[in-house]
Design a protein around this motif. Structure first.
Motif, PDB file in Angstrom:
ATOM      1  N   ALA A  51       0.862  -1.241  -0.083  1.00 59.61           N
ATOM      2  CA  ALA A  51      -0.223   0.141  -0.113  1.00 59.61           C
ATOM      3  C   ALA A  51       0.864   1.253   0.078  1.00 59.61           C
ATOM      4  O   ALA A  51       1.970   1.057   0.426  1.00 59.61           O
ATOM      5  N   ASP A  52       0.409   2.441  -0.580  1.00 55.43           N
ATOM      6  CA  ASP A  52       1.009   3.596  -0.625  1.00 55.43           C
ATOM      7  C   ASP A  52       1.098   4.054   0.907  1.00 55.43           C
ATOM      8  O   ASP A  52       1.869   4.938   1.177  1.00 55.43           O
ATOM      9  N   HIS A  53      -0.359   4.148   1.386  1.00 51.15           N
ATOM     10  CA  HIS A  53      -0.367   4.695   2.816  1.00 51.15           C
ATOM     11  C   HIS A  53       0.654   4.024   3.797  1.00 51.15           C
ATOM     12  O   HIS A  53       0.266   2.857   4.057  1.00 51.15           O
ATOM     13  N   ARG A  54       1.283   5.041   4.296  1.00 53.49           N
ATOM     14  CA  ARG A  54       2.309   4.314   5.563  1.00 53.49           C
ATOM     15  C   ARG A  54       2.439   5.362   6.547  1.00 53.49           C
ATOM     16  O   ARG A  54       2.710   6.587   6.222  1.00 53.49           O
ATOM     17  N   THR A  55       2.732   4.944   7.747  1.00 50.96           N
ATOM     18  CA  THR A  55       2.943   5.895   8.939  1.00 50.96           C
ATOM     19  C   THR A  55       4.020   5.112  10.013  1.00 50.96           C
ATOM     20  O   THR A  55       4.209   4.048   9.717  1.00 50.96           O
ATOM     21  N   PHE A  56       4.661   6.087  10.797  1.00 51.73           N
ATOM     22  CA  PHE A  56       5.752   5.681  11.290  1.00 51.73           C
ATOM     23  C   PHE A  56       5.821   6.467  12.781  1.00 51.73           C
ATOM     24  O   PHE A  56       5.694   7.607  12.365  1.00 51.73           O
ATOM     25  N   TRP A  57       6.222   5.942  13.931  1.00 47.41           N
ATOM     26  CA  TRP A  57       6.461   6.568  14.872  1.00 47.41           C
ATOM     27  C   TRP A  57       7.572   5.790  15.723  1.00 47.41           C
ATOM     28  O   TRP A  57       7.423   4.592  15.959  1.00 47.41           O
ATOM     29  N   LYS A  58       8.493   6.612  16.319  1.00 51.98           N
ATOM     30  CA  LYS A  58       9.344   6.010  17.422  1.00 51.98           C
ATOM     31  C   LYS A  58       9.635   6.993  18.532  1.00 51.98           C
ATOM     32  O   LYS A  58       9.722   8.357  18.193  1.00 51.98           O
ATOM     33  N   SER A  59       9.546   6.426  19.747  1.00 49.24           N
ATOM     34  CA  SER A  59       9.508   7.429  20.893  1.00 49.24           C
ATOM     35  C   SER A  59      10.964   7.830  20.984  1.00 49.24           C
ATOM     36  O   SER A  59      11.791   7.153  20.477  1.00 49.24           O
ATOM     37  N   ALA A  60      11.168   8.967  21.575  1.00 51.19           N
ATOM     38  CA  ALA A  60      12.774   9.511  21.755  1.00 51.19           C
ATOM     39  C   ALA A  60      13.346   8.525  22.877  1.00 51.19           C
ATOM     40  O   ALA A  60      14.920   8.423  22.634  1.00 51.19           O
ATOM     41  N   GLU A  61      12.929   7.646  23.724  1.00 49.31           N
ATOM     42  CA  GLU A  61      13.483   6.776  24.473  1.00 49.31           C
ATOM     43  C   GLU A  61      13.861   5.476  23.523  1.00 49.31           C
ATOM     44  O   GLU A  61      14.588   4.697  24.164  1.00 49.31           O
ATOM     45  N   GLY A  62      13.176   5.412  22.517  1.00 45.86           N
ATOM     46  CA  GLY A  62      13.405   4.124  21.538  1.00 45.86           C
ATOM     47  C   GLY A  62      12.515   2.758  22.195  1.00 45.86           C
ATOM     48  O   GLY A  62      12.897   2.044  21.667  1.00 45.86           O
ATOM     49  N   ASP A  63      11.838   2.974  23.361  1.00 48.57           N
ATOM     50  CA  ASP A  63      11.180   2.012  23.622  1.00 48.57           C
ATOM     51  C   ASP A  63       9.858   1.451  23.009  1.00 48.57           C
ATOM     52  O   ASP A  63       9.429   0.327  23.125  1.00 48.57           O
ATOM     53  N   ASP A 259      -1.942  11.380   0.458  1.00 49.64           N
ATOM     54  CA  ASP A 259      -1.944  11.527  -1.029  1.00 49.64           C
ATOM     55  C   ASP A 259      -0.810  11.562  -1.818  1.00 49.64           C
ATOM     56  O   ASP A 259      -0.426  12.489  -2.695  1.00 49.64           O
ATOM     57  N   GLY A 260       0.360  10.645  -1.325  1.00 48.67           N
ATOM     58  CA  GLY A 260       1.744  10.664  -2.238  1.00 48.67           C
ATOM     59  C   GLY A 260       2.620  11.518  -1.527  1.00 48.67           C
ATOM     60  O   GLY A 260       3.846  11.502  -1.855  1.00 48.67           O
ATOM     61  N   ASP A 261       2.347  12.556  -0.623  1.00 45.68           N
ATOM     62  CA  ASP A 261       3.386  13.333  -0.114  1.00 45.68           C
ATOM     63  C   ASP A 261       3.591  12.868   1.366  1.00 45.68           C
ATOM     64  O   ASP A 261       2.878  12.006   2.171  1.00 45.68           O
ATOM     65  N   TYR A 262       4.617  12.964   2.055  1.00 44.50           N
ATOM     66  CA  TYR A 262       5.300  12.690   3.267  1.00 44.50           C
ATOM     67  C   TYR A 262       5.693  13.550   4.172  1.00 44.50           C
ATOM     68  O   TYR A 262       6.481  14.632   3.599  1.00 44.50           O
ATOM     69  N   PHE A 263       5.134  13.711   5.449  1.00 47.69           N
ATOM     70  CA  PHE A 263       5.678  14.715   6.491  1.00 47.69           C
ATOM     71  C   PHE A 263       6.525  13.735   7.181  1.00 47.69           C
ATOM     72  O   PHE A 263       5.956  12.816   8.151  1.00 47.69           O
ATOM     73  N   VAL A 264       7.848  14.068   7.465  1.00 48.55           N
ATOM     74  CA  VAL A 264       8.847  13.454   8.162  1.00 48.55           C
ATOM     75  C   VAL A 264       9.470  14.048   9.146  1.00 48.55           C
ATOM     76  O   VAL A 264       9.952  15.422   8.847  1.00 48.55           O
ATOM     77  N   GLY A 265      10.149  13.752  10.027  1.00 44.72           N
ATOM     78  CA  GLY A 265      10.775  14.574  10.972  1.00 44.72           C
ATOM     79  C   GLY A 265      11.407  13.719  12.190  1.00 44.72           C
ATOM     80  O   GLY A 265      11.049  12.608  12.426  1.00 44.72           O
ATOM     81  N   ARG A 419      11.997  20.262  13.581  1.00 45.87           N
ATOM     82  CA  ARG A 419      12.825  19.591  12.783  1.00 45.87           C
ATOM     83  C   ARG A 419      12.275  18.618  11.881  1.00 45.87           C
ATOM     84  O   ARG A 419      12.644  17.419  11.906  1.00 45.87           O
ATOM     85  N   SER A 420      11.675  19.077  10.997  1.00 41.54           N
ATOM     86  CA  SER A 420      10.615  18.200   9.986  1.00 41.54           C
ATOM     87  C   SER A 420      10.815  18.777   8.592  1.00 41.54           C
ATOM     88  O   SER A 420      11.311  20.033   8.301  1.00 41.54           O
ATOM     89  N   ALA A 421      10.113  17.932   7.566  1.00 40.45           N
ATOM     90  CA  ALA A 421      10.198  18.253   6.278  1.00 40.45           C
ATOM     91  C   ALA A 421       9.185  17.661   5.424  1.00 40.45           C
ATOM     92  O   ALA A 421       8.722  16.600   5.949  1.00 40.45           O
ATOM     93  N   LEU A 422       8.603  18.466   4.432  1.00 42.15           N
ATOM     94  CA  LEU A 422       7.572  17.967   3.646  1.00 42.15           C
ATOM     95  C   LEU A 422       8.220  17.463   2.256  1.00 42.15           C
ATOM     96  O   LEU A 422       8.904  18.237   1.718  1.00 42.15           O
ATOM     97  N   LEU A 423       7.979  15.943   2.105  1.00 44.70           N
ATOM     98  CA  LEU A 423       8.624  15.513   0.861  1.00 44.70           C
ATOM     99  C   LEU A 423       7.642  15.265   0.045  1.00 44.70           C
ATOM    100  O   LEU A 423       6.408  14.631  -0.007  1.00 44.70           O
ATOM    101  N   ARG A 424       7.745  15.965  -1.400  1.00 46.56           N
ATOM    102  CA  ARG A 424       6.792  15.879  -2.406  1.00 46.56           C
ATOM    103  C   ARG A 424       7.607  15.408  -3.440  1.00 46.56           C
ATOM    104  O   ARG A 424       8.424  16.272  -4.421  1.00 46.56           O
ATOM    105  N   LYS A 425       7.607  13.872  -3.837  1.00 45.73           N
ATOM    106  CA  LYS A 425       8.526  13.528  -5.012  1.00 45.73           C
ATOM    107  C   LYS A 425       9.987  13.802  -4.576  1.00 45.73           C
ATOM    108  O   LYS A 425      10.617  13.174  -3.913  1.00 45.73           O
ATOM    109  N   ASP A 426      10.089  14.614  -5.545  1.00 46.95           N
ATOM    110  CA  ASP A 426      11.521  14.955  -5.647  1.00 46.95           C
ATOM    111  C   ASP A 426      12.106  16.383  -5.065  1.00 46.95           C
ATOM    112  O   ASP A 426      13.124  17.000  -5.173  1.00 46.95           O
ATOM    113  N   ARG A 427      10.966  16.705  -4.318  1.00 46.52           N
ATOM    114  CA  ARG A 427      11.226  18.118  -3.583  1.00 46.52           C
ATOM    115  C   ARG A 427      11.040  17.927  -2.164  1.00 46.52           C
ATOM    116  O   ARG A 427      10.288  17.136  -1.692  1.00 46.52           O
ATOM    117  N   ALA A 428      11.738  18.973  -1.307  1.00 47.31           N
ATOM    118  CA  ALA A 428      11.560  18.719   0.172  1.00 47.31           C
ATOM    119  C   ALA A 428      11.456  20.470   0.710  1.00 47.31           C
ATOM    120  O   ALA A 428      12.206  20.909   0.157  1.00 47.31           O
TER     121      ALA A 428
END
Length: 470
Positions: A51-63, A259-265, A419-428
């Motif tokens: 699937a195209d739709h993906r989500t991710f989370w990691k706590s600061a402590e890594g637990d 919708d194909g864009d990713y917000f990552v940080g 401390r984040s970026a919006l990724l739109r294909k070949d642009r950030a």
């Protein structure tokens, strides 16, 4: 919510199918199993095969690490208070859900991941066109890492005309694909263009803000700006996440697709965490770089701990968070003085907050009270947000908004999306802001935002890229 522990997996699936036929309505089923350890970044990367739709989370402590693939449903409020309406939607969804779970672990079963824009009243621009004002997704497949233990959840809507064996075949096929990944090949893109968006105009906006503060229009306002990058290839968010993991310790990692864009940080700033009604928040405001040597690092830290402007800014955040937490909690514990919170590139003033959440309140109640903090908006809060809405050049979108997750047991955590970026294909698009008070100097504030851009900038163009391997 119907929690099933004694029945077999097949019996639960048949039970849900029978109910779907009886009601002529789709039924939410959630199947949880404990699995052998797997790299969450590989799981996330392999998710593109399903699937195209993906989500991710990691706590600061890594637990706690949560990676989601696909979407069973997406919660979006249409009017009124977006936090309250989403809470009501979640409760309604959970009332009918059937959960097969023998482990009762946080972040497993039905889990919603996503976030909120900084200001729902801000006019949206082309930059954030693919992100709604807010969105919380229940993934179809979920990998959860709690400490050293790993869990795999299947969430699905079962329809009246579905067949049990066909459902099981599809789920097992996807499970095998997601859990057997051993590598993720990647060709790193190269930056071919870089542009700061109107830096001189931004400095002038800081100067104007200091004048407005001196004239009594507000006490503090946070102004943000944008840096745009163009690459020769499409950016892979899985590789960005892995690189953030390697370079940004003590930070929350997140990636939300829309919708194909990713917000990552990789943000250092927790908004609030609730686990078994134990509430944890943090006051993080005031910033200096790390030193090149231990001695320089120590001197920079000491200067921050004694800097009047930064201490004043930090004090604003502490008082606001105290008021918000005390309104819905008891046994509130906040130290009188901040300490240093070191990251790879920066160090901040930090004050922890602990409390016991009252029974009648939820995690989203606290999020709604805390957002936006003075560290990302200003003071007074409503006046500062109005000022940003009218004066700031940038469409923040989800930058500086709450991002995080919650589960069916009232556990969850949200961080502030800096401390984040919006990724739109070949642009950030990279974002950074600073707190402006009456004695702020535009050039100094510009330099502070440049320092804050470095974590994401270094990940996207300033350090070696690697291949993900198990």
């Amino acid at each position: 919510m119907i929690l099933t522990k004694n029945a077999t997996r097949d019996e639960v699936i048949q039970q849900v199918l029978t109910e779907a036929v009886r009601t002529s309505e789709p039924q939410l089923i959630s199947l949880v199993e404990k699995i052998d350890p797997i790299d969450p970044f590989l799981f996330y990367a392999e998710g593109t095969t399903i699937a195209d739709h993906r989500t991710f989370w990691k706590s600061a402590e890594g637990d706690v690490v949560i990676a989601g693939v696909g979407s069973v449903t997406r919660l979006r409020a249409s009017k009124g208070d977006r936090f309250t309406e989403l809470e009501n939607q979640w409760k309604s969804l959970m009332e009918e859900a059937v959960v097969y779970d023998q482990y009762d672990q946080k972040g497993t079963g039905p889990v919603a991941l996503g976030g909120f824009s900084f200001d729902p009243k801000k006019k949206r621009t082309e930059l954030w066109k693919n992100f709604p004002d807010h969105q919380m997704t229940v993934p179809s497949y979920l990998l959860t890492k709690n400490g050293s233990e790993h869990y795999f959840t299947i969430n699905a809507l079962v329809f009246p005309d579905d067949h049990k064996e066909q459902l099981k075949f599809q789920w097992d096929q996807d499970r095998e694909r997601l859990l057997s990944a051993t590598s993720h090949d990647f060709i790193p893109p190269e930056i071919i263009a870089k542009e700061e968006i109107d830096p001189e105009e931004w400095k002038q906006s800081v100067k104007k803000a200091t004048e407005d503060i001196l004239n009594g229009k507000l006490d503090k306002v946070v102004l943000a700006r944008e840096l745009q990058l163009v690459f020769d290839e499409k950016i892979d968010p899985a590789q960005v996440l892995q690189h953030l993991e390697d370079s940004q310790s003590n930070s929350y990692l997140f990636a939300i697709e829309s919708d194909g864009d990713y917000f990552v940080g990789a943000t250092p700033e927790r908004l609030v965490k609730v686990e078994n009604r134990e509430l944890t928040s943090a006051c993080l405001a005031g910033t200096v770089p790390r030193g090149a040597t231990d001695e320089e690092d120590r001197l920079l830290g000491e200067s921050l701990l004694n800097d009047e402007k930064n201490l004043e800014e930090h004090g604003y955040v502490v008082q606001m968070i105290r008021d918000a937490v005390e309104a819905c909690s008891e046994e509130v514990d906040i130290p009188e003085h901040p300490v240093l919170y070191p990251l790879k590139n920066l160090q901040h003033l930090y004050t922890p907050v602990h409390a016991k959440l009252n029974e009648e309140h939820t995690l989203l109640d606290v999020v709604s009270r805390l957002h936006p903090t003075p560290a990302l908006g200003g003071l007074p809060s409503a006046d500062a947000v109005d000022y940003i809405r009218g004066k700031e050049q940038l469409d923040r979108g989800w930058y500086a908004g709450p991002v995080g997750w919650f589960d069916s047991r009232q556990n969850g955590e949200f961080a502030v999306a800096i401390r984040s970026a919006l990724l739109r294909k070949d642009r950030a698009s990279l974002f950074s802001g600073c707190g402006v008070v009456k004695d702020s100097i535009p050039e100094d504030e510009y330099e502070e935002t440049a320092v804050k851009l470095m974590p994401m900038l270094s990940v996207l163009g300033g350090a070696p890229w690697t291949t993900l391997k198990q």
